[in-house]
Design an enzyme around this catalytic site. Structure first.
Site, mmCIF file in Angstrom:
data_model
loop_
_atom_site.group_PDB
_atom_site.id
_atom_site.type_symbol
_atom_site.label_atom_id
_atom_site.label_comp_id
_atom_site.label_asym_id
_atom_site.label_seq_id
_atom_site.Cartn_x
_atom_site.Cartn_y
_atom_site.Cartn_z
ATOM 1 N N GLU A 330 -1.615 23.389 -1.122
ATOM 2 C CA GLU A 330 -1.731 22.743 0.190
ATOM 3 C C GLU A 330 -0.437 22.765 0.996
ATOM 4 O O GLU A 330 -0.452 22.482 2.198
ATOM 5 C CB GLU A 330 -2.174 21.288 0.005
ATOM 6 C CG GLU A 330 -3.586 21.111 -0.526
ATOM 7 C CD GLU A 330 -3.693 21.108 -2.042
ATOM 8 O OE1 GLU A 330 -4.685 20.581 -2.567
ATOM 9 O OE2 GLU A 330 -2.763 21.628 -2.723
ATOM 10 N N LYS A 439 -1.391 3.696 -17.978
ATOM 11 C CA LYS A 439 -1.135 2.268 -17.800
ATOM 12 C C LYS A 439 -1.409 1.553 -19.119
ATOM 13 O O LYS A 439 -2.550 1.435 -19.561
ATOM 14 C CB LYS A 439 -2.015 1.686 -16.690
ATOM 15 C CG LYS A 439 -1.599 0.276 -16.288
ATOM 16 C CD LYS A 439 -2.283 -0.188 -15.022
ATOM 17 C CE LYS A 439 -1.724 -1.518 -14.563
ATOM 18 N NZ LYS A 439 -2.351 -1.991 -13.310
ATOM 19 N N TRP A 444 3.616 1.067 -16.763
ATOM 20 C CA TRP A 444 3.342 2.488 -16.573
ATOM 21 C C TRP A 444 4.140 3.338 -17.554
ATOM 22 O O TRP A 444 5.322 3.094 -17.790
ATOM 23 C CB TRP A 444 3.704 2.915 -15.144
ATOM 24 C CG TRP A 444 2.877 2.262 -14.078
ATOM 25 C CD1 TRP A 444 3.277 1.308 -13.189
ATOM 26 C CD2 TRP A 444 1.498 2.515 -13.786
ATOM 27 N NE1 TRP A 444 2.246 0.945 -12.366
ATOM 28 C CE2 TRP A 444 1.139 1.674 -12.698
ATOM 29 C CE3 TRP A 444 0.532 3.363 -14.322
ATOM 30 C CZ2 TRP A 444 -0.139 1.664 -12.163
ATOM 31 C CZ3 TRP A 444 -0.735 3.355 -13.778
ATOM 32 C CH2 TRP A 444 -1.071 2.510 -12.722
#
Length: 559
Positions: A330, A439, A444
């Site tokens: 992208e 998680k 995290w």
């Protein structure tokens, strides 16, 4: 007040005309396994003109899609030049997609012509009957008669077809914002999505690739393009080389470490680009059988995070500088390149080199939190990366003007799905993909950080970390590791190796040893496959305290 500047469109036709006259003696060289087939840029221009004439004769008009199903070689570069310059749209089909995905993207793009390498004819033949809009197939480097096409599809041999047309063509004046090429994402989740590059975006991207703070490509370079031409325009290398008159070295289908080293010994490229898994293989091969790599002044590596030990090994043992870059299909794909500040040298520079790099002026970036608010650029605060700029896509292609992938965009920004930090002076460090971050107990865990730490072990060639459900902690990491040939190590030893490198609560309890980590079609670790195998109980999971020793000669589930 209007400016007094001339409004000359930034078209690839102009770029082709410049490269094939001013830099007419530069070359593109395709490896055959023992030598190279050489085409000068002068000859490239003539062949591109012939192909444009031929495609016009086959009924291709402005805006029509012409697909390629090819390796990196001379003929692919001819198509790269001819198709956009005549006003048609180049669609590079990913030869490593599953057949049903190839069918999907070719039909979605409404390809009218496919140019295919002779060695790939058997692969294309499997899906050709499902390609609804294709009316012509052109076979390069092979026997057209070997392809049995369905009714309504004509098959041509490239050289024979080109010989029928003159080598000179005045390419049309094109709108720089019109479509030049399109590439589909690798489709790791859902259907692949199409990104359409404009002449303007390709031109501006090429200019950045040739700057010192981009990829630094310059006249006199020999650029080895290992990254596939079907993947984000080979990171923009073909058009950048044309822009400055650098020569191109193409590996064709010879992509394993040994033939790549033979190619490099013969052609002595000064610049190269590929994903980390390629350079891992090259490093192992050159360590086992040393040879001179001093001709490589720089190697750009992207597609996934580059382990610091890979950089150090190439530089310390072979004098080759690895430069990390970040981008996506992208983003054309260059988002940022990890050149350290000029005043930072030696060991201190590694703190910058292991980042994904510094954003250039045309690429704006921001971090967004879970609440949608923009986060500070302080090098510590973690959020989702969003970008925008003149070579960043604003949408995915849809022939029906629907809202495909609309959740990937927010207020004119591309939501990358990457999680990371940005420093005040513009350096990006990615922590993980949003879908891969783990998680655990409300905290995290970065799969990327764990992977790089594990791959720092001298016996580990590859390591992929993925999260799995856990009753107590919600999620916990699983490590899939591939060991060096002849190496012997167990999960306990690897966990002990990690003990002083990550927090204790991040240390994985589940390990599996595989001959090779599965890859996507563009060479990235395919964690989707690993999760599926784990869920189906197809991975041999061992615990660090189990005492189980795994050997690199075939332990674990067979990939």
């Amino acid at each position: 007040m209007p400016s007094t500047m001339q409004d000359e469109p930034l078209s690839l036709a102009t770029l082709l005309r410049y490269a094939t006259t001013v830099h007419a003696d530069a070359t593109v060289r395709t490896w055959t396994g023992s030598a190279s087939r050489v085409l000068t840029y002068r000859e490239l221009g003539a062949q591109a003109a012939r192909l444009a004439h031929a495609l016009t004769a086959l009924g291709i008009e402005r805006g029509d899609r012409v697909a390629t199903f090819m390796w990196n070689n001379n003929e692919h570069l001819i198509a790269y030049c001819a198709v956009p310059a005549m006003g048609a749209v180049l669609h590079t089909l990913n030869i490593r997609l599953f057949p049903e995905q190839i069918t999907y993207v070719a039909n979605h793009a409404a390809d009218k012509v496919v140019i295919v390498d002779g060695s790939l004819v058997p692969v294309l033949a499997q899906v050709l009957p499902t390609l609804r809009t294709v009316r012509h197939v052109i076979v390069a480097n092979g026997d057209a008669a070997a392809l049995h096409a369905p009714d309504g599809v004509a098959v041509h041999e490239l050289d024979t077809l080109l010989a029928e047309f003159p080598p000179v063509l005045d390419f049309p004046v094109l709108d720089e914002r019109s479509a030049a090429a399109m590439c589909y994402t690798s489709g790791t989740t859902g259907d692949p999505k199409g990104v359409v590059y404009s002449h303007r975006s390709n031109w501006l991207h090429s200019m950045h690739a040739c700057t010192a703070d981009g990829m630094g490509i310059r006249a006199g370079d020999r650029v080895l393009a290992v990254v596939p031409m079907f993947h984000a325009n080979a990171w923009g290398l073909p058009y950048a080389a044309l822009m400055v008159g650098a020569s191109l070295v193409m590996p064709d289908r010879f992509l394993q470490p040994s033939p790549l080293l033979e190619l490099m010994a013969a052609e002595r490229p000064s610049f190269a680009a590929a994903v980390p898994t390629v350079w891992n293989g090259v490093l192992a091969a050159v360590d086992a059988s040393p040879r001179d790599l001093g001709h490589l002044r720089a190697v750009v590596v992207g597609g996934s995070a580059v382990p610091a030990q890979l950089m150090r090994a190439f530089e310390d043992r072979h004098g080759v500088r690895i430069i990390q870059a970040w981008g996506m299909t992208e983003t054309s794909p260059l988002g940022c390149v990890a050149w350290p500040p000029p005043e930072i040298e030696g060991e201190a520079a590694y703190a910058y080199r292991v980042t994904q790099g510094r954003f250039p002026a045309p690429v704006q970036a921001r971090l967004i939190g879970n609440d949608g608010a923009e986060l500070p650029r302080d090098g510590r605060t973690v959020g989702e990366l969003e970008v925008r700029g003149p070579w960043i896509t604003a949408s995915y292609y849809s022939p029906d003007a629907d809202t495909i992938g609309s959740d990937a965009f927010r207020d004119g920004w591309l939501r990358t799905g990457d999680i990371g930090t940005i420093t005040a002076d513009g350096y990006l460090t990615l922590v993980d993909r949003a879908k891969d971050i783990i998680k655990s107990g409300g905290e995290w865990i970065s799969s990327v950080e764990l992977e790089n730490a594990i791959m720092a072990h001298p016996d580990v060639v590859e390591a992929a970390v993925f999260g799995v459900p856990d009753e107590k902690w919600d999620e916990r990491p699983v490590v899939a590791a591939a060991l060096r040939t002849g190496a012997e190590v167990d999960a306990g030893a690897l966990r002990a190796f990690l003990a002083d490198k990550v927090a204790k609560w991040q240390l994985p309890e589940r390990w599996t040893f595989v001959p090779e980590v599965p890859k996507t079609s563009v060479g990235k670790f395919d964690k989707k496959v690993l999760r599926a195998r784990y869920a189906a109980d197809q991975l041999d999971i061992v615990a660090p305290d189990s005492g189980a020793t795994q050997m690199s000669s075939g332990a674990g589930h067979d990939d």
